[in-house]
Design an enzyme around this catalytic site. Sequence first.
Site, PDB file in Angstrom:
ATOM      1  N   SER A  18       0.805  -1.223   0.000  1.00  0.00           N
ATOM      2  CA  SER A  18       0.000   0.000   0.000  1.00  0.00           C
ATOM      3  C   SER A  18       0.837   1.271   0.000  1.00  0.00           C
ATOM      4  O   SER A  18       0.500   2.230  -0.719  1.00  0.00           O
ATOM      5  CB  SER A  18      -0.962  -0.005   1.191  1.00  0.00           C
ATOM      6  OG  SER A  18      -1.949  -0.997   1.026  1.00  0.00           O
ATOM      7  N   LYS A  66     -10.331  -4.836  10.535  1.00  0.00           N
ATOM      8  CA  LYS A  66     -11.478  -4.329   9.789  1.00  0.00           C
ATOM      9  C   LYS A  66     -12.754  -4.275  10.628  1.00  0.00           C
ATOM     10  O   LYS A  66     -13.555  -3.344  10.493  1.00  0.00           O
ATOM     11  CB  LYS A  66     -11.697  -5.156   8.528  1.00  0.00           C
ATOM     12  CG  LYS A  66     -10.544  -5.013   7.532  1.00  0.00           C
ATOM     13  CD  LYS A  66     -10.743  -5.873   6.292  1.00  0.00           C
ATOM     14  CE  LYS A  66      -9.549  -5.763   5.360  1.00  0.00           C
ATOM     15  NZ  LYS A  66      -9.712  -6.589   4.137  1.00  0.00           N
TER      16      LYS A  66
END
Length: 270
Positions: A18, A66
């Site tokens: 990322s 998450k």
Amino acid sequence: MTPRHLAVWGDPIAHSKSPRLHAAAYGVLGLDWEYSSRQVDESVFDDALASLDDSWLGLSLTMPLKERAHRAAATRDTHAELTGAVNTLLLTDPVQGFNTDVGGIIDALGEQSLGDVDRVRVLGAGATAASAVVACVELGARSIEVRARRPERAASLIALGERLGVEVTSDAFDGGADRVDLTVATLPSGSALDDATVARLGERGGALFDVAYAPWPSALATAWTGGQAISGEGMLLWQAVRQIRIFRHGDQTIALPGEDGVVAAMRAVL
């Protein structure tokens, strides 16, 4: 002007691509944003989030954060509400949560001409499996079978299917295998199934979309016989594009300025 800070958090995190993807995009967009990575587990997530000052614009969240990020968000987009998973936090007041994994799967499958599916098998029953279920329903799937080491873990995915108006069933990995158009593997990188199970699932499993991308080919992809085996790099790319749209516009559906060039720069560093 104080630089805007962003980061990806998770545990483990050293493997994450990322930072490279975001840095490439910010360069093309001319944004003076700094994007880093930080190892954060569930036990310290709340304190780490509370410690961020006003220079922080947003966070990308990966395993195992998450669900924790979902609880931390004051508002959530539709995909986050459906899946119970947030992989993007926009650090406004109040904090906004988004799920870009669903759109990332849709975009990646579309690139591979797999945007029209009927029968789907999902391997795994975690947060990414929920995103896969929602994505496949939005692509037209009429039935979805979830395979997990413990099929009872798929109860939330069966309930999700009921909310979406699509039949979701569950079975163990070693159960019988009906023919499907597409298999979406959401197993953690490095997971391995025994040869007999892979052979049975692959023979009638259609194309394989494996969210794992490092190392590639995955053990599952190497042994797959049902059709083409597709790396999760496409999902990684497109969920990141959608995150940057959020950080730039507050909306993952609004294209970035010169987005084709942005995507090309991001793809070049994968």
